[in-house]
Write a protein that holds these residues in place. Structure first.
Motif, PDB file in Angstrom:
ATOM      1  N   VAL A  42       0.838  -1.204   0.000  1.00 18.94           N
ATOM      2  CA  VAL A  42       0.000   0.000   0.000  1.00 18.94           C
ATOM      3  C   VAL A  42       0.873   1.253   0.000  1.00 18.94           C
ATOM      4  O   VAL A  42       0.660   2.177  -0.787  1.00 18.94           O
ATOM      5  CB  VAL A  42      -0.957  -0.002   1.215  1.00 18.94           C
ATOM      6  N   ARG A  54      -2.609   2.745  -8.354  1.00 18.29           N
ATOM      7  CA  ARG A  54      -2.516   2.629  -6.899  1.00 18.29           C
ATOM      8  C   ARG A  54      -3.623   1.735  -6.368  1.00 18.29           C
ATOM      9  O   ARG A  54      -3.410   0.919  -5.474  1.00 18.29           O
ATOM     10  CB  ARG A  54      -2.638   4.015  -6.254  1.00 18.29           C
ATOM     11  N   LEU A  55      -4.815   1.907  -6.925  1.00 21.96           N
ATOM     12  CA  LEU A  55      -5.964   1.139  -6.464  1.00 21.96           C
ATOM     13  C   LEU A  55      -5.804  -0.350  -6.788  1.00 21.96           C
ATOM     14  O   LEU A  55      -6.176  -1.212  -5.991  1.00 21.96           O
ATOM     15  CB  LEU A  55      -7.228   1.693  -7.132  1.00 21.96           C
ATOM     16  N   ALA A  58      -3.511  -1.720  -4.282  1.00 23.54           N
ATOM     17  CA  ALA A  58      -4.185  -1.784  -2.983  1.00 23.54           C
ATOM     18  C   ALA A  58      -5.066  -3.022  -2.903  1.00 23.54           C
ATOM     19  O   ALA A  58      -5.159  -3.674  -1.856  1.00 23.54           O
ATOM     20  CB  ALA A  58      -5.012  -0.521  -2.757  1.00 23.54           C
ATOM     21  N   THR A  59      -5.709  -3.361  -4.028  1.00 27.14           N
ATOM     22  CA  THR A  59      -6.584  -4.528  -4.040  1.00 27.14           C
ATOM     23  C   THR A  59      -5.777  -5.814  -3.839  1.00 27.14           C
ATOM     24  O   THR A  59      -6.186  -6.708  -3.090  1.00 27.14           O
ATOM     25  CB  THR A  59      -7.366  -4.576  -5.374  1.00 27.14           C
ATOM     26  N   ILE A  62      -4.808  -5.979  -0.169  1.00 27.78           N
ATOM     27  CA  ILE A  62      -5.871  -6.415   0.738  1.00 27.78           C
ATOM     28  C   ILE A  62      -6.005  -7.940   0.706  1.00 27.78           C
ATOM     29  O   ILE A  62      -6.339  -8.562   1.714  1.00 27.78           O
ATOM     30  CB  ILE A  62      -7.188  -5.687   0.405  1.00 27.78           C
TER      31      ILE A  62
ATOM     32  N   TYR B  35      -9.148   7.847  -0.753  1.00 20.14           N
ATOM     33  CA  TYR B  35      -8.066   6.942  -1.149  1.00 20.14           C
ATOM     34  C   TYR B  35      -6.797   7.246  -0.361  1.00 20.14           C
ATOM     35  O   TYR B  35      -6.150   6.345   0.187  1.00 20.14           O
ATOM     36  CB  TYR B  35      -7.755   6.982  -2.662  1.00 20.14           C
ATOM     37  N   PHE B  38      -6.919   6.080   3.196  1.00 19.53           N
ATOM     38  CA  PHE B  38      -6.602   4.645   3.260  1.00 19.53           C
ATOM     39  C   PHE B  38      -5.097   4.426   3.238  1.00 19.53           C
ATOM     40  O   PHE B  38      -4.519   3.780   4.112  1.00 19.53           O
ATOM     41  CB  PHE B  38      -7.265   3.935   2.073  1.00 19.53           C
ATOM     42  N   GLU B  39      -4.452   4.998   2.223  1.00 18.90           N
ATOM     43  CA  GLU B  39      -3.020   4.751   2.011  1.00 18.90           C
ATOM     44  C   GLU B  39      -2.193   5.247   3.204  1.00 18.90           C
ATOM     45  O   GLU B  39      -1.296   4.551   3.676  1.00 18.90           O
ATOM     46  CB  GLU B  39      -2.602   5.480   0.728  1.00 18.90           C
ATOM     47  N   VAL B  42      -2.718   3.265   6.543  1.00 16.37           N
ATOM     48  CA  VAL B  42      -1.968   2.000   6.537  1.00 16.37           C
ATOM     49  C   VAL B  42      -0.484   2.267   6.783  1.00 16.37           C
ATOM     50  O   VAL B  42       0.153   1.622   7.616  1.00 16.37           O
ATOM     51  CB  VAL B  42      -2.172   1.244   5.204  1.00 16.37           C
ATOM     52  N   SER B  43       0.089   3.250   6.061  1.00 12.51           N
ATOM     53  CA  SER B  43       1.517   3.548   6.211  1.00 12.51           C
ATOM     54  C   SER B  43       1.826   4.007   7.627  1.00 12.51           C
ATOM     55  O   SER B  43       2.797   3.562   8.237  1.00 12.51           O
ATOM     56  CB  SER B  43       1.944   4.676   5.278  1.00 12.51           C
ATOM     57  N   ILE B  62      -9.331   0.157   5.451  1.00 17.59           N
ATOM     58  CA  ILE B  62     -10.028  -0.545   4.364  1.00 17.59           C
ATOM     59  C   ILE B  62     -11.460  -0.019   4.236  1.00 17.59           C
ATOM     60  O   ILE B  62     -12.021   0.035   3.135  1.00 17.59           O
ATOM     61  CB  ILE B  62      -9.943  -2.073   4.572  1.00 17.59           C
ATOM     62  N   LEU B  65     -11.269   2.871   2.018  1.00 16.24           N
ATOM     63  CA  LEU B  65     -11.160   2.464   0.624  1.00 16.24           C
ATOM     64  C   LEU B  65     -12.543   2.115   0.064  1.00 16.24           C
ATOM     65  O   LEU B  65     -12.838   2.376  -1.107  1.00 16.24           O
ATOM     66  CB  LEU B  65     -10.209   1.264   0.500  1.00 16.24           C
ATOM     67  N   HIS B  68     -14.086   5.311  -0.851  1.00 14.75           N
ATOM     68  CA  HIS B  68     -13.496   5.739  -2.118  1.00 14.75           C
ATOM     69  C   HIS B  68     -14.222   5.089  -3.293  1.00 14.75           C
ATOM     70  O   HIS B  68     -14.561   5.746  -4.275  1.00 14.75           O
ATOM     71  CB  HIS B  68     -12.007   5.368  -2.133  1.00 14.75           C
ATOM     72  N   ARG B  69     -14.471   3.787  -3.187  1.00 17.82           N
ATOM     73  CA  ARG B  69     -15.112   3.068  -4.301  1.00 17.82           C
ATOM     74  C   ARG B  69     -16.524   3.579  -4.554  1.00 17.82           C
ATOM     75  O   ARG B  69     -16.940   3.740  -5.705  1.00 17.82           O
ATOM     76  CB  ARG B  69     -15.148   1.557  -4.003  1.00 17.82           C
TER      77      ARG B  69
END
Lengths: 231, 231
Positions: A42, A54-55, A58-59, A62, B35, B38-39, B42-43, B62, B65, B68-69
């Motif tokens: 990520v 990036r997405l 990310a998928t 996960i 997005y 999310f990134e 996590v970092s 997540i 994310l 985001h979707r």
């Protein structure tokens, strides 16, 4: 190569305490590795030129987190504290990621692909010689790895577009593998149960360590070559 | 505060081209923001002292994310290229994250909590004055935010354990908000349609910008105070 088991050899048993401790260590190593793979994929995807790329990474990441959960649950079923087991294996894994922090998108792609591929090879090899329950889990995770192969085409195209990239990326591939071997040695040296598992009679009768390393290395060389890189 | 709509006011319509462009920009901004949330979550979770804590943050990430979707899909329904719309809003969002890179776990927790809370407040305020379809989506995302409140107790306990941390974290909270306001100004300056949306008659009749900023700020002050920090 597919993730298959070899049905001809007798399986070791979790009733053997030394084997069981080796399996616990192995699951802890893999679970910690899958978590870090998620986290670093990520983070390192931020080098991607577009949000769409990036997405996609990310998928895939996960998916790695899903593997982490499966391995973690198995440790709980075995009566272990997953946190405590995984914590023992974090330092060498974190060192590997720290030593292989990519500096751009192509390095990030090659790292994701090389790391995922070597992990897949290792899962398959070790899964084939474990007790049935552990093997089933390891091979289930293994069967879902290899998703980074979609990245190959992008790396190959980037090298064709500018062949000068090949030298730098070839060095990068060598560094990824060199640091992995170095950390693997430190894991083996510090974790007797895991080393004993791999050297144990039931496992060693089926896996020759030198041959295993040769197979992992030659698969790596073939992949780098497919990318247009000298390994 | 719950995510509710105000049914007493008439809704603007997507048939109004200027309003529609403002909504497209807003969705692009939110989608890109989710997005990056999310990134970065996590970092930045890598600062956590245990893998268990890292995993809890990853689970919240997540969720972002998923938002985001949803937002991205809505842009597609509106006939827009989500990539293209989001790309326009990435620079100020990336600048905010670059200017607010935490240096330890407590800073990382405060950032996650403050960022999530301000986002929730903003979603709720803006959602209440949009057309029904857009409002439903924005409020759906809003209702799933606020999960970082579990982090509050940990920050409060850390400050009680060592009160010297309060001064540094209070400064950190001010920096998070100051940089957010600074980037929000640059978004408003560079994106006329979004500025027009917020200033438009249908929206402005219900949201007074000065009052909105006052409400966001006072909610932030109250949260910092609940953490034991001067805002």
């Amino acid at each position: 190569m597919p993730c298959v088991t070899d049905a001809e050899h007798p399986r070791p048993s979790l009733d053997d305490p030394a084997y069981r401790q080796g399996v616990v260590d192995l699951l802890g190593l893999l679970a910690a590795g899958e978590y870090l793979a998620f986290e670093r994929l990520v983070s390192e995807a931020s080098f991607a030129p577009t949000l769409g790329q990036r997405l996609r990474i990310a998928t895939i990441a996960i998916g790695e987190l899903g593997h982490h959960r499966l391995l973690r649950e198995r440790l709980e079923v075995l009566g272990e504290d997953p946190e405590e087991v995984m914590a023992r294996f974090l330092p060498p894994l974190e060192r590997w990621h720290a030593m292989t922090a990519p500096s751009d998108w192509l390095e990030s792609l090659v790292k994701a692909y090389v790391g995922d591929s070597i992990a897949t090879d290792f899962y398959r090899e070790i899964g084939a010689v474990l007790d049935e329950e552990t093997a089933a889990l390891v091979l289930e995770v293994c069967s879902e790895l290899g998703q980074t192969s979609v990245m190959v085409e992008e790396v190959r195209a980037a090298i064709q577009a500018d062949p000068r990239r090949a030298g730098r990326l070839a060095l990068w591939g060598r560094r990824l593998v060199g640091e992995a071997l170095s950390q693997a040695q430190s894991v083996a040296a510090e974790h007797d149960a895991l080393a004993d598992l791999i050297m144990s009679e039931s496992v060693a009768s089926q896996i020759d360590l030198v041959e295993l390393l040769e197979r992992l290395t030659s698969a790596h060389v073939a992949r780098m070559s497919a990318l247009g890189l000298d390994a």
